[in-house]
Write an enzyme that holds these catalytic residues in place. Sequence first.
Site, PDB file in Angstrom:
ATOM      1  N   ASP A  15       0.743  -1.323   0.118  1.00 18.85           N
ATOM      2  CA  ASP A  15      -0.122   0.098   0.023  1.00 18.85           C
ATOM      3  C   ASP A  15       0.241   1.525  -0.006  1.00 18.85           C
ATOM      4  O   ASP A  15       2.293   1.361   0.655  1.00 18.85           O
ATOM      5  CB  ASP A  15      -1.205   0.162   1.557  1.00 18.85           C
ATOM      6  CG  ASP A  15      -1.853  -1.096   1.424  1.00 18.85           C
ATOM      7  OD1 ASP A  15      -2.034  -1.857   0.805  1.00 18.85           O
ATOM      8  OD2 ASP A  15      -2.908  -0.897   2.136  1.00 18.85           O
TER       9      ASP A  15
ATOM     10  N   HIS B   4       3.928  -2.186   3.531  1.00 22.45           N
ATOM     11  CA  HIS B   4       3.951  -1.119   2.415  1.00 22.45           C
ATOM     12  C   HIS B   4       4.910  -0.228   1.891  1.00 22.45           C
ATOM     13  O   HIS B   4       6.405  -0.307   2.844  1.00 22.45           O
ATOM     14  CB  HIS B   4       3.250   0.184   3.683  1.00 22.45           C
ATOM     15  CG  HIS B   4       2.567  -0.360   4.410  1.00 22.45           C
ATOM     16  ND1 HIS B   4       2.278  -1.112   5.504  1.00 22.45           N
ATOM     17  CD2 HIS B   4       0.898   0.859   4.600  1.00 22.45           C
ATOM     18  CE1 HIS B   4       0.513  -1.197   5.912  1.00 22.45           C
ATOM     19  NE2 HIS B   4       0.048  -0.245   5.102  1.00 22.45           N
TER      20      HIS B   4
HETATM   21 ZN   LIG Z   1      -2.606   3.311   3.322  1.00 22.84          ZN
END
Ligand SMILES: [Zn+2]
Length: 249
Positions: A49, A205
Amino acid sequence: MNELLPIVSTITVASAGVVAYGAVNSRAQLFGETLYRTSSPRKLAITFDDGPNPSLTPKLLDLLEKYDAKSTFFLIGKFVRECPDLVRETAARGHLIANHTQTHPNLFWLSPALIRSEMEQCSGAIGEILGTPPRWFRPPYGFRNPWVVSTATELSMRTVMWTLLPGDWKLRPLETLIHNLQPIVNHAQQNRAQSQGAGDVLCLHDGGHRGLNADRTNTLKALEYCVPRWRDVGLEFVTIEEAVHITAS
Ligand SMILES: [Zn+2]
């Protein structure tokens, strides 16, 4: 004192609990159907992400290529606009590009119109670069309300959550992050004998929603350590698109 008051407040607290569960829990289906696991215990869907991130994503792409680990990238639209070449390269190297809103707000508090706008702007940015809009969506922070999943569906996207969230958006010692990733191997070993069941969707991430070039060095280092081990326990790396296919085995 109104004798119903304790009952009413108990119901109110219980309702708030249900709403919180539906909004936050990654496996909750209260606010619409989401995908949060793969179709086989042998399939691991690695997802990232908050990118693209010029300071990390290129190194990550090299690592993933080394192990033929096709992954899914949930991108923030405003960063997509700033790094179109990196988005193009990520897709060209076999990864799936997906929608993570335009500016990464907490959608729980937004009106249906603003939720739609956040999704449309991100899909527009990706569509202009790749020629086709994304078909998969992940809400920032995982927060949903009654309109998030339905709006994504109206825009021809399925909503994706996760089974494992090791917390790499915080700067943590590498050992802690590797420890938090241990369930992947544990599940693979528990399920080695089974062909039926579900596998993990891992949420990591490669970027940070506050700005480009977030420090995600430890995410990369943890993957350098873990990916060969995951391969060695027999896991197959799949995109979210591949994660939903039922394979004969
Ligand atoms: Zn996010």
